[in-house]
Design a protein around this motif. Structure first.
Motif, PDB file in Angstrom:
ATOM      1  N   LEU A 184       0.837  -1.203   0.000  1.00 36.16           N
ATOM      2  CA  LEU A 184       0.000   0.000   0.000  1.00 36.16           C
ATOM      3  C   LEU A 184       0.872   1.253   0.000  1.00 36.16           C
ATOM      4  O   LEU A 184       0.658   2.166  -0.808  1.00 36.16           O
ATOM      5  N   ALA A 185       1.852   1.295   0.880  1.00 33.48           N
ATOM      6  CA  ALA A 185       2.739   2.460   0.965  1.00 33.48           C
ATOM      7  C   ALA A 185       3.562   2.620  -0.314  1.00 33.48           C
ATOM      8  O   ALA A 185       3.705   3.730  -0.834  1.00 33.48           O
ATOM      9  N   LYS A 223       2.978   1.368  -3.429  1.00 32.23           N
ATOM     10  CA  LYS A 223       2.237   1.555  -4.669  1.00 32.23           C
ATOM     11  C   LYS A 223       1.425   2.850  -4.709  1.00 32.23           C
ATOM     12  O   LYS A 223       1.358   3.514  -5.732  1.00 32.23           O
ATOM     13  N   PHE A 224       0.801   3.191  -3.592  1.00 31.77           N
ATOM     14  CA  PHE A 224      -0.105   4.332  -3.600  1.00 31.77           C
ATOM     15  C   PHE A 224       0.485   5.603  -2.990  1.00 31.77           C
ATOM     16  O   PHE A 224      -0.072   6.687  -3.181  1.00 31.77           O
ATOM     17  N   TYR A 225       1.585   5.486  -2.265  1.00 32.67           N
ATOM     18  CA  TYR A 225       2.204   6.663  -1.642  1.00 32.67           C
ATOM     19  C   TYR A 225       3.708   6.703  -1.876  1.00 32.67           C
ATOM     20  O   TYR A 225       4.480   6.908  -0.944  1.00 32.67           O
ATOM     21  N   PRO A 226       4.169   6.516  -3.120  1.00 29.12           N
ATOM     22  CA  PRO A 226       5.612   6.480  -3.368  1.00 29.12           C
ATOM     23  C   PRO A 226       6.306   7.811  -3.091  1.00 29.12           C
ATOM     24  O   PRO A 226       7.490   7.835  -2.753  1.00 29.12           O
ATOM     25  N   LYS A 227       5.587   8.906  -3.186  1.00 27.10           N
ATOM     26  CA  LYS A 227       6.181  10.223  -2.931  1.00 27.10           C
ATOM     27  C   LYS A 227       6.178  10.576  -1.447  1.00 27.10           C
ATOM     28  O   LYS A 227       6.874  11.490  -1.029  1.00 27.10           O
ATOM     29  N   ASP A 228       5.401   9.856  -0.669  1.00 24.72           N
ATOM     30  CA  ASP A 228       5.297  10.139   0.757  1.00 24.72           C
ATOM     31  C   ASP A 228       6.245   9.303   1.612  1.00 24.72           C
ATOM     32  O   ASP A 228       6.499   9.631   2.770  1.00 24.72           O
ATOM     33  N   PHE A 229       6.743   8.204   1.046  1.00 26.74           N
ATOM     34  CA  PHE A 229       7.675   7.327   1.749  1.00 26.74           C
ATOM     35  C   PHE A 229       8.881   7.085   0.854  1.00 26.74           C
ATOM     36  O   PHE A 229       8.755   6.479  -0.208  1.00 26.74           O
ATOM     37  N   ASN A 230      10.049   7.533   1.304  1.00 22.70           N
ATOM     38  CA  ASN A 230      11.252   7.264   0.515  1.00 22.70           C
ATOM     39  C   ASN A 230      11.689   5.813   0.745  1.00 22.70           C
ATOM     40  O   ASN A 230      11.075   5.082   1.532  1.00 22.70           O
ATOM     41  N   LEU A 252       9.484   0.974   7.650  1.00 22.73           N
ATOM     42  CA  LEU A 252       8.065   0.694   7.860  1.00 22.73           C
ATOM     43  C   LEU A 252       7.841  -0.790   8.115  1.00 22.73           C
ATOM     44  O   LEU A 252       7.081  -1.163   9.014  1.00 22.73           O
ATOM     45  N   LYS A 253       8.522  -1.618   7.368  1.00 21.34           N
ATOM     46  CA  LYS A 253       8.360  -3.064   7.535  1.00 21.34           C
ATOM     47  C   LYS A 253       8.753  -3.496   8.953  1.00 21.34           C
ATOM     48  O   LYS A 253       8.048  -4.290   9.583  1.00 21.34           O
ATOM     49  N   PHE A 254       9.845  -2.959   9.471  1.00 22.74           N
ATOM     50  CA  PHE A 254      10.270  -3.313  10.827  1.00 22.74           C
ATOM     51  C   PHE A 254       9.314  -2.754  11.879  1.00 22.74           C
ATOM     52  O   PHE A 254       9.010  -3.427  12.866  1.00 22.74           O
ATOM     53  N   GLN A 255       8.830  -1.541  11.653  1.00 24.17           N
ATOM     54  CA  GLN A 255       7.833  -0.986  12.571  1.00 24.17           C
ATOM     55  C   GLN A 255       6.582  -1.860  12.593  1.00 24.17           C
ATOM     56  O   GLN A 255       6.005  -2.105  13.655  1.00 24.17           O
ATOM     57  N   LEU A 256       6.164  -2.315  11.432  1.00 23.12           N
ATOM     58  CA  LEU A 256       4.973  -3.156  11.337  1.00 23.12           C
ATOM     59  C   LEU A 256       5.158  -4.484  12.071  1.00 23.12           C
ATOM     60  O   LEU A 256       4.230  -4.986  12.708  1.00 23.12           O
ATOM     61  N   TYR A 303       5.444   4.502  16.540  1.00 19.40           N
ATOM     62  CA  TYR A 303       5.080   3.959  15.232  1.00 19.40           C
ATOM     63  C   TYR A 303       4.747   5.103  14.274  1.00 19.40           C
ATOM     64  O   TYR A 303       3.687   5.132  13.674  1.00 19.40           O
ATOM     65  N   HIS A 304       5.690   6.020  14.137  1.00 23.53           N
ATOM     66  CA  HIS A 304       5.431   7.238  13.361  1.00 23.53           C
ATOM     67  C   HIS A 304       5.154   6.967  11.878  1.00 23.53           C
ATOM     68  O   HIS A 304       4.354   7.660  11.262  1.00 23.53           O
ATOM     69  N   LEU A 305       5.776   5.956  11.301  1.00 30.03           N
ATOM     70  CA  LEU A 305       5.523   5.659   9.889  1.00 30.03           C
ATOM     71  C   LEU A 305       4.149   5.018   9.687  1.00 30.03           C
ATOM     72  O   LEU A 305       3.462   5.304   8.707  1.00 30.03           O
ATOM     73  N   ILE A 306       3.739   4.182  10.610  1.00 30.24           N
ATOM     74  CA  ILE A 306       2.408   3.575  10.542  1.00 30.24           C
ATOM     75  C   ILE A 306       1.356   4.660  10.729  1.00 30.24           C
ATOM     76  O   ILE A 306       0.362   4.709   9.999  1.00 30.24           O
ATOM     77  N   ASP A 307       1.593   5.548  11.697  1.00 31.85           N
ATOM     78  CA  ASP A 307       0.679   6.665  11.937  1.00 31.85           C
ATOM     79  C   ASP A 307       0.572   7.547  10.689  1.00 31.85           C
ATOM     80  O   ASP A 307      -0.525   7.952  10.303  1.00 31.85           O
ATOM     81  N   LYS A 308       1.691   7.793  10.053  1.00 29.99           N
ATOM     82  CA  LYS A 308       1.702   8.599   8.823  1.00 29.99           C
ATOM     83  C   LYS A 308       0.867   7.923   7.729  1.00 29.99           C
ATOM     84  O   LYS A 308       0.061   8.575   7.062  1.00 29.99           O
ATOM     85  N   LEU A 309       1.043   6.619   7.572  1.00 29.72           N
ATOM     86  CA  LEU A 309       0.288   5.885   6.549  1.00 29.72           C
ATOM     87  C   LEU A 309      -1.205   5.903   6.859  1.00 29.72           C
ATOM     88  O   LEU A 309      -2.024   6.095   5.951  1.00 29.72           O
ATOM     89  N   ILE A 310      -1.569   5.733   8.108  1.00 27.83           N
ATOM     90  CA  ILE A 310      -2.984   5.765   8.485  1.00 27.83           C
ATOM     91  C   ILE A 310      -3.576   7.138   8.168  1.00 27.83           C
ATOM     92  O   ILE A 310      -4.679   7.226   7.619  1.00 27.83           O
TER      93      ILE A 310
END
Length: 153
Positions: A76-77, A79-86, A93-97, A132-139
């Motif tokens: 999801l991150a 494919k749909f948010y490539p500009k928001d997550f380098n 993100l994977k490790f946070q998850l 979990y700042h990256l998960i929060d950002k994705l949400i």
């Protein structure tokens, strides 16, 4: 079609197999109604929108994170948010998850949640949005439906 009034009986046979009134209503009409609804959904939502919604479900806290899928959330991150997550953030993100998946079901405050908005508020109120700042950002991104305009395959 001609049907007898007696439930479960048929006064007509097609190619040797009887069709009962109950079968007609429970199966034939139900199947036709579902097919109609599927066609309606397909005409209203494109493949990309359906994929977005399907992948977003992986973040859902419903049923104590029953649908939580790390690979789907990473996709999801990516494919749909490539500009928001380098690249580095997608890796982290994977490790946070993975930590999140082990941590969150243990906390009683997060076990009765059923929506992403409840989860977002819970993360903020508990301070876990910093952990979990990256998960929060994705949400946040999913809740605002900010989808990149980049073309997808």
């Amino acid at each position: 079609m001609l049907y007898s009034k007696a439930r479960g009986r048929s006064c007509r046979q097609d190619k040797g197999s009887p069709t009962t009134v109950e079968h007609h209503f429970r199966v034939d009409i139900f199947t036709a109604a579902i097919d109609f609804q599927l066609q309606e959904l397909k005409s209203r939502f494109g493949e990309q929108a359906v994929e977005f919604l399907t992948l977003s479900v992986a973040l859902s806290p419903k049923d104590v994170y029953k649908s939580f899928e790390i690979d789907d959330i990473c996709k999801l991150a990516e494919k749909f948010y490539p500009k928001d997550f380098n690249v580095q953030e997608r890796f982290c993100l994977k490790f946070q998850l993975e930590h999140y998946k082990l941590d969150m079901p243990k906390h009683s405050d997060f076990q009765n949640m059923s929506t992403l908005s409840e989860l977002c508020i819970g993360l903020a109120n508990s301070g876990k949005s910093k952990i979990y700042h990256l998960i929060d950002k994705l949400i946040h991104l999913v809740l605002t439906l900010h989808v990149s305009t980049a073309t997808t395959e």
